[in-house]
Design a protein around this motif. Structure first.
Motif, PDB file in Angstrom:
ATOM      1  N   ASN A 153       0.818  -1.212   0.000  1.00 14.98           N
ATOM      2  CA  ASN A 153       0.000   0.000   0.000  1.00 14.98           C
ATOM      3  C   ASN A 153       0.856   1.269   0.000  1.00 14.98           C
ATOM      4  O   ASN A 153       0.429   2.310   0.486  1.00 14.98           O
ATOM      5  N   THR A 186      -0.797   4.242  -1.780  1.00 22.87           N
ATOM      6  CA  THR A 186      -1.923   4.720  -0.977  1.00 22.87           C
ATOM      7  C   THR A 186      -1.425   5.512   0.219  1.00 22.87           C
ATOM      8  O   THR A 186      -1.947   6.595   0.513  1.00 22.87           O
ATOM      9  N   GLU A 214      -4.865  -1.312  -4.610  1.00 19.92           N
ATOM     10  CA  GLU A 214      -3.432  -1.265  -4.896  1.00 19.92           C
ATOM     11  C   GLU A 214      -2.771  -2.622  -4.630  1.00 19.92           C
ATOM     12  O   GLU A 214      -1.977  -3.106  -5.438  1.00 19.92           O
TER      13      GLU A 214
END
Length: 118
Positions: free
Chosen positions: A19, A22, A93
């Motif tokens: 991630n 993100t 993601e």
């Protein structure tokens, strides 16, 4: 957030955790998103009086229990909404990074396909 990204940021995202992109976006945009969402949340909750009811109820709860639960429902709902959005983005993601079938564009295939060979 993207236009201010450095080469180091991009490298860290590409080689980072499931991630990483993100987390980068959340760190760069959380405050702006909060400021954009919060007035709409406040208007919606205020229209039905939920914010006032919450404040009264939680203030009493905190007094009786010694807890420190936030009495600002607007802040809580806005923060949790943004966290929920980023949770969904992080899940997507992770899927793109780990599941070749989710790489639905040529750029995703090139970037993450190259990572598969490491």
């Amino acid at each position: 957030a993207i236009t201010s990204m450095t080469i180091t940021d991009a490298k860290n995202i590409l080689l980072g955790s499931n991630n990483a992109a993100t987390s980068y976006l959340q760190g760069k945009t959380q405050t702006q998103l909060f400021n954009a969402f919060q007035p709409k949340v406040k208007a919606s909750l205020g229209k039905v009086g939920a914010d006032t009811l919450w404040k009264n109820l939680i203030s009493k709860y905190n007094t009786f229990t010694g807890q420190a639960v936030t009495t600002d429902l607007n802040e809580y709902v806005t923060t949790e909404t943004i966290n929920g959005v980023f949770k969904m983005v992080a899940d997507k993601e992770s899927g793109i990074r780990n599941t070749p079938a989710m790489r639905t564009t040529s750029i995703l295939q090139k970037v993450f396909g190259a990572q598969d060979g490491k």
